[in-house]
Design a protein around this motif. Structure first.
Motif, PDB file in Angstrom:
ATOM      1  N   GLY A  75      38.292  64.790 -44.137  1.00 46.47           N
ATOM      2  CA  GLY A  75      39.745  64.772 -44.139  1.00 46.47           C
ATOM      3  C   GLY A  75      40.391  64.971 -45.489  1.00 46.47           C
ATOM      4  N   SER A  76      39.595  65.118 -46.545  1.00 47.07           N
ATOM      5  CA  SER A  76      40.145  65.277 -47.893  1.00 47.07           C
ATOM      6  C   SER A  76      39.413  66.384 -48.638  1.00 47.07           C
ATOM      7  CB  SER A  76      40.008  63.972 -48.681  1.00 47.07           C
ATOM      8  OG  SER A  76      40.680  62.906 -48.042  1.00 47.07           O
ATOM      9  N   PRO A  77      40.053  66.975 -49.636  1.00 49.44           N
ATOM     10  CA  PRO A  77      39.357  67.966 -50.464  1.00 49.44           C
ATOM     11  C   PRO A  77      38.181  67.318 -51.191  1.00 49.44           C
ATOM     12  CG  PRO A  77      41.724  68.094 -50.775  1.00 49.44           C
ATOM     13  CD  PRO A  77      41.478  66.834 -50.009  1.00 49.44           C
ATOM     14  N   VAL A  78      37.133  68.097 -51.379  1.00 52.79           N
ATOM     15  CA  VAL A  78      35.910  67.600 -51.998  1.00 52.79           C
ATOM     16  C   VAL A  78      35.574  68.472 -53.208  1.00 52.79           C
ATOM     17  CG1 VAL A  78      33.475  67.045 -51.649  1.00 52.79           C
ATOM     18  CG2 VAL A  78      35.076  66.847 -49.743  1.00 52.79           C
TER      19      VAL A  78
ATOM     20  N   ARG B  44      37.419  72.626 -51.103  1.00 55.54           N
ATOM     21  CA  ARG B  44      37.711  72.724 -49.678  1.00 55.54           C
ATOM     22  C   ARG B  44      37.721  71.326 -49.058  1.00 55.54           C
ATOM     23  NH1 ARG B  44      39.621  77.713 -49.263  1.00 55.54           N
ATOM     24  NH2 ARG B  44      40.105  76.823 -47.213  1.00 55.54           N
ATOM     25  N   THR B  45      38.322  71.222 -47.886  1.00 56.62           N
ATOM     26  CA  THR B  45      38.370  69.953 -47.153  1.00 56.62           C
ATOM     27  C   THR B  45      37.202  69.879 -46.179  1.00 56.62           C
ATOM     28  OG1 THR B  45      40.765  69.775 -47.306  1.00 56.62           O
ATOM     29  CG2 THR B  45      39.698  68.548 -45.535  1.00 56.62           C
TER      30      THR B  45
ATOM     31  N   VAL C 102      35.731  68.839 -42.913  1.00 59.52           N
ATOM     32  CA  VAL C 102      36.345  68.569 -41.611  1.00 59.52           C
ATOM     33  C   VAL C 102      35.507  67.605 -40.783  1.00 59.52           C
ATOM     34  CG1 VAL C 102      37.106  69.614 -39.442  1.00 59.52           C
ATOM     35  CG2 VAL C 102      37.468  70.821 -41.604  1.00 59.52           C
TER      36      VAL C 102
ATOM     37  N   PHE D 137      33.391  72.717 -43.282  1.00 53.91           N
ATOM     38  CA  PHE D 137      34.566  72.728 -44.148  1.00 53.91           C
ATOM     39  C   PHE D 137      35.696  73.530 -43.500  1.00 53.91           C
ATOM     40  CE2 PHE D 137      31.294  71.253 -46.872  1.00 53.91           C
ATOM     41  CZ  PHE D 137      31.905  70.516 -47.872  1.00 53.91           C
ATOM     42  N   ASP D 138      36.892  73.393 -44.049  1.00 46.88           N
ATOM     43  CA  ASP D 138      38.087  73.924 -43.390  1.00 46.88           C
ATOM     44  C   ASP D 138      38.182  75.437 -43.395  1.00 46.88           C
ATOM     45  OD1 ASP D 138      38.590  74.192 -46.083  1.00 46.88           O
ATOM     46  OD2 ASP D 138      40.528  73.182 -46.067  1.00 46.88           O
TER      47      ASP D 138
ATOM     48  N   GLY E  54      34.922  62.796 -53.959  1.00 44.91           N
ATOM     49  CA  GLY E  54      36.177  62.752 -53.225  1.00 44.91           C
ATOM     50  C   GLY E  54      36.967  61.507 -53.550  1.00 44.91           C
ATOM     51  N   GLU E  55      38.031  61.270 -52.792  1.00 37.90           N
ATOM     52  CA  GLU E  55      38.908  60.129 -53.029  1.00 37.90           C
ATOM     53  C   GLU E  55      38.202  58.807 -52.789  1.00 37.90           C
ATOM     54  OE1 GLU E  55      42.121  60.792 -50.385  1.00 37.90           O
ATOM     55  OE2 GLU E  55      43.013  62.430 -51.569  1.00 37.90           O
TER      56      GLU E  55
END
Length: 265
Positions: free
Chosen positions: A20-23, A42-43, A45, A58-59, A94-95
């Motif tokens: 769910g977040s960019p990596v 990219r995020t 998924v 990935f997205d 990531g976050e």
């Protein structure tokens, strides 16, 4: 080599940490530099596992494919990672933290066609809801190969390794050298259902435990490592059920253990 339950746990953990977040994707070792550049920023998924293969989508439609092989391993943590130590093939940031991959047999970027080609080479995975045990049975009951050998063929059953192989055959009372063509369909269904149960338990617990409480030295509480298996790594020791010495051999250069009495030839 990590078996299917380990890879599925890896997939769950990576999704929880990065989906769910960019990596930020890098290859400190340099061997995956081009692939990392395709995925960087990219995020992520979703993640999935088929047998011993991990797939992270990935997205942009690209998919990271990882097969740990004999030496591959993920390590991960929260916050900002330290400078890479050793041969880190792939780093994800990531976050919610980071993950490092070392020593895999395969680490590559696939498109949808590559993923389809990979899946087409793999057999039914007992951990997947879409698995069809009848497809595996169609191959098993025509084969002169040993049942033990067939269970290790990833194109027949995906995700089974030497531990689940030894344990499910013991629990079914099937000699490992018995040809697949000599199994009855009911016997195969019992083996498959037991794999589904044991491997799902492995995903939940993070370890393989196949013994029943009445066959353990300590019958209550969390089983010790010594209490966890019937045949695997117990060669030369008495069978938990009948007392016969557990036998050992190598089959296709992999360890094979069984009870000659509980699993008669």
């Amino acid at each position: 080599m990590p078996e299917g339950h380990t890879v599925r746990r890896d997939a769950h953990r990576l999704a929880a940490r990065f989906a769910g977040s960019p990596v930020v994707v890098s290859s400190p070792q340099g061997r995956f530099e081009q692939g990392a550049a395709l995925l960087d920023g990219r995020t992520l998924v979703s993640t999935d596992a088929h047998g011993k293969h991990l797939l992270a989508a990935f997205d942009d439609g690209r998919v990271l494919h990882v097969h740990l092989g004999l030496y591959g391993k993920w390590t991960e943590g929260d916050g900002v990672p330290d400078a890479p130590r050793g041969q880190v093939r792939l780093r994800l940031e990531g976050e919610r933290g980071w993950a490092d991959l070392r020593g895999p047999t395969a680490c590559e970027v696939l498109d949808s066609g590559g993923v389809d080609a990979l899946r087409s080479r793999l057999g039914a995975d007992p951990l997947r809801a879409d698995a069809d045990p009848a497809v595996a049975w169609a191959r098993v009951h025509r084969s002169r190969s040993s049942t033990a050998g067939l269970l290790m063929q990833q194109e027949v059953v995906a995700g089974v390794g030497v531990v689940y192989r030894a344990e499910v055959l013991f629990r079914a009372g099937i000699n490992p050298y018995r040809p697949g063509r000599e199994l009855g369909e009911g016997e195969w269904v019992a083996v498959w259902d037991d794999l589904v149960t044991l491997m799902a338990a492995g995903v939940r617990a993070g370890r393989i435990v196949t013994t029943r409480p009445e066959h353990r030295a300590r019958r209550t509480g969390r089983p010790t490592r010594a209490d966890s298996w019937y045949a695997y790594r117990r060669q030369g020791q008495p069978c938990r059920v009948c007392g016969t010495e557990i036998a050992y051999a190598q089959l296709a250069q992999r360890h094979l253990t069984w009870c000659p009495s509980c699993q008669p030839r």
